[in-house]
Each structure stands twice: as structure tokens, then as C-alpha cells.
Design a protein around this motif. Sequence first.
Motif, short mmCIF file in Angstrom:
data_model
loop_
_atom_site.label_atom_id
_atom_site.label_comp_id
_atom_site.label_asym_id
_atom_site.label_seq_id
_atom_site.Cartn_x
_atom_site.Cartn_y
_atom_site.Cartn_z
N GLN A 91 42.38 40.46 21.04
CA GLN A 91 42.91 41.03 22.28
C GLN A 91 44.37 40.65 22.45
O GLN A 91 44.75 39.50 22.32
CB GLN A 91 42.10 40.55 23.48
N ARG A 92 45.20 41.66 22.75
CA ARG A 92 46.62 41.41 22.93
C ARG A 92 46.88 40.91 24.35
O ARG A 92 46.05 41.10 25.25
CB ARG A 92 47.40 42.70 22.67
N PRO A 93 48.03 40.25 24.59
CA PRO A 93 48.37 39.82 25.95
C PRO A 93 48.36 40.99 26.92
O PRO A 93 48.69 42.13 26.55
CB PRO A 93 49.78 39.24 25.78
N ILE A 94 47.99 40.72 28.15
CA ILE A 94 47.87 41.74 29.19
C ILE A 94 48.89 41.45 30.29
O ILE A 94 49.08 40.29 30.67
CB ILE A 94 46.44 41.73 29.78
N MET A 95 49.53 42.48 30.81
CA MET A 95 50.44 42.32 31.94
C MET A 95 49.87 43.07 33.13
O MET A 95 49.93 44.30 33.20
CB MET A 95 51.84 42.86 31.61
N HIS A 96 49.27 42.33 34.07
CA HIS A 96 48.64 42.92 35.25
C HIS A 96 48.99 42.12 36.49
O HIS A 96 49.56 41.03 36.41
CB HIS A 96 47.12 42.99 35.06
N ARG A 97 48.60 42.66 37.62
CA ARG A 97 48.91 42.04 38.91
C ARG A 97 47.80 41.08 39.34
O ARG A 97 46.61 41.35 39.14
CB ARG A 97 49.08 43.14 39.97
N ILE A 98 48.21 39.96 39.95
CA ILE A 98 47.25 39.01 40.51
C ILE A 98 46.74 39.55 41.85
O ILE A 98 47.54 39.92 42.72
CB ILE A 98 47.89 37.63 40.71
N ALA A 99 45.44 39.59 42.00
CA ALA A 99 44.85 40.01 43.28
C ALA A 99 44.69 38.79 44.21
O ALA A 99 45.20 38.77 45.33
CB ALA A 99 43.51 40.68 43.05
N PHE A 100 43.97 37.78 43.73
CA PHE A 100 43.79 36.56 44.51
C PHE A 100 43.22 35.47 43.60
O PHE A 100 42.70 35.74 42.51
CB PHE A 100 42.85 36.79 45.71
N ARG A 101 43.32 34.25 44.08
CA ARG A 101 42.80 33.09 43.36
C ARG A 101 41.34 32.86 43.75
O ARG A 101 40.96 33.09 44.91
CB ARG A 101 43.63 31.85 43.67
N VAL A 102 40.53 32.40 42.80
CA VAL A 102 39.13 32.12 43.08
C VAL A 102 38.80 30.69 42.63
O VAL A 102 39.50 30.11 41.80
CB VAL A 102 38.19 33.12 42.36
N SER A 103 37.72 30.16 43.17
CA SER A 103 37.26 28.82 42.81
C SER A 103 35.96 28.91 42.03
O SER A 103 35.19 29.88 42.17
CB SER A 103 37.05 27.98 44.08
N ALA A 104 35.69 27.90 41.23
CA ALA A 104 34.48 27.87 40.43
C ALA A 104 33.24 28.00 41.31
O ALA A 104 33.13 27.34 42.35
CB ALA A 104 34.42 26.57 39.63
N GLY A 105 32.34 28.90 40.92
CA GLY A 105 31.10 29.10 41.67
C GLY A 105 31.21 30.08 42.82
O GLY A 105 30.21 30.39 43.48
N PRO A 130 33.11 31.47 37.00
CA PRO A 130 32.63 30.33 36.22
C PRO A 130 33.57 29.13 36.25
O PRO A 130 33.18 28.03 35.87
CB PRO A 130 32.55 30.91 34.79
N TYR A 131 34.81 29.35 36.71
CA TYR A 131 35.80 28.28 36.79
C TYR A 131 36.92 28.74 37.72
O TYR A 131 36.95 29.91 38.15
CB TYR A 131 36.37 27.95 35.40
N ASP A 132 37.83 27.86 38.07
CA ASP A 132 38.98 28.24 38.90
C ASP A 132 39.88 29.20 38.11
O ASP A 132 40.05 29.06 36.90
CB ASP A 132 39.80 27.00 39.27
N GLY A 133 40.44 30.16 38.82
CA GLY A 133 41.33 31.10 38.14
C GLY A 133 41.75 32.24 39.06
O GLY A 133 41.79 32.08 40.28
N TYR A 134 42.05 33.39 38.44
CA TYR A 134 42.59 34.52 39.20
C TYR A 134 41.84 35.81 38.87
O TYR A 134 41.44 36.04 37.72
CB TYR A 134 44.06 34.72 38.88
N VAL A 135 41.70 36.65 39.90
CA VAL A 135 41.24 38.03 39.72
C VAL A 135 42.49 38.90 39.59
O VAL A 135 43.46 38.72 40.33
CB VAL A 135 40.37 38.48 40.91
N THR A 136 42.48 39.81 38.64
CA THR A 136 43.68 40.60 38.33
C THR A 136 43.32 42.08 38.22
O THR A 136 42.14 42.45 38.11
CB THR A 136 44.29 40.14 36.99
N TYR A 137 44.37 42.93 38.20
CA TYR A 137 44.15 44.37 38.01
C TYR A 137 45.44 45.06 37.58
O TYR A 137 46.54 44.57 37.85
CB TYR A 137 43.62 45.02 39.29
N GLY A 138 45.28 46.17 36.90
CA GLY A 138 46.40 47.03 36.58
C GLY A 138 46.57 48.07 37.67
O GLY A 138 45.57 48.66 38.12
#
Length: 223
Positions: A91-105, A130-138
Amino acid sequence: MTRNLSGLLAPAVAVLLVAVVVAAVAGAWPPFVAVESGSMAPEVERGDLVVVTSTDRFPWGGLVGAAETGAPATFGSAGDVVVFDPPSDGQRPIMHRIAFRVSAGEDWTDRADPALLEGDCLTITACPAPYDGYVTYGDANGEYDQSAGIAPIVREEWITAKALFAVPNLGWFRVGVDAAIARVGVFPAAVGFGGLAAATGGFGALFLGRIAARRRGRDERDR
């Protein structure tokens, strides 16, 4: 021969120096990203060249999602646009927009925009988070990456850069190079593009040399 060689190499050296200076300011290498898909259209099209910076570079420090109050605008919409590199094979790098941050669980679908969501937390692999991170979208995709199966929840360490602005059509050369490498391999592609660059530089130097010679000839006749 030395003079001609210097003349051929000078443009390449100048471009490299500009790239190094931009990288030093932006804090990211490479400081440019060639867009290979239309997922961020219409503001960023395939073939555009995007200037990027480190995610913690002053004064653009931190990552802000589109759903956050007062989120800065990038490419005409709220929220930071980032380049991230999921660890999935091939998979190549992706350039998308951050929607919001999420927490594990977290069942993040409770905060999601229904227009960008297909299904619920029971049917989406990336939910609960499954872990802390971000939801993203194009911007052009109309669905969250994590809902569409394009990418898992994006870990912060996967994010390599933040997009600043795009220059139309300047990324086609990079797109062409990547396509050539994928088709014939790194070495043949490098030889081919190197030969093309040398030939172009040689013809350019010859053309400019003839113009300079004619100009000198006219000056001598005028005397």
C-alpha cells in the motif's frame, strides 16, 4: 568538456539545493508529494504537487480534525490534511483529511457524520477503535477510510507529514517516474530518465550556445 558538463549539471544542482532548503524549512523529506489519485478533488487533482511539512513544525504544530471547533482550513475545508503510511504490504502512502481523533475501545460511529458512514460499529472492522488514532477521509470519496476499508484507524506514528498547499500539474513528472519504476524497475527507469534529462540538457545547452554565438557575431559586426 568540463564547462559543458558543468552547464548540464547546474540545473539539477539548483533544483536539489532548492529542495534541500524547502526541506529544512518544512522539516520533512521529501518536502513535496505528487498526487496520484483524485480522492482529494476538486481542490487537489491527480498530477498536482503538494508541499508538505513536519506535523510538529512551528507554526503548524499539532494535528486538528475537521470535527474540532476552530479547525484550520486546508484545501478549502476544515481539518488538517496529512500523509500517512499504513504498514499494509504493497500500500502506497495516502494523503487524506483528518476527521477526528479516537481512543482505544471507542465506538467512534457515535461521533461520525452519517453522510460519511456506511454501516454501524457492528459491521465496521475498525470499530470499536483497536487503539488510539485518527479517523480519516478523502474529500472526493464520500466515506470515511475506516468505513470503506481503505485504511485502519490511523496511528499517529504512521503520519509522516502535513499538507500545506498544492501547485497544479507539477507532480506529473514524479507520477511518471513512479509508473516507470513499477513497470520496468528502478535501474532501467533511472537510466531512461537520466538519458532523457541529459539529452534535453545537451540540446538546451547547444541551443543557448548558438544564440550566444550569434549575439557575439552581431556585436562584432556592429563594431
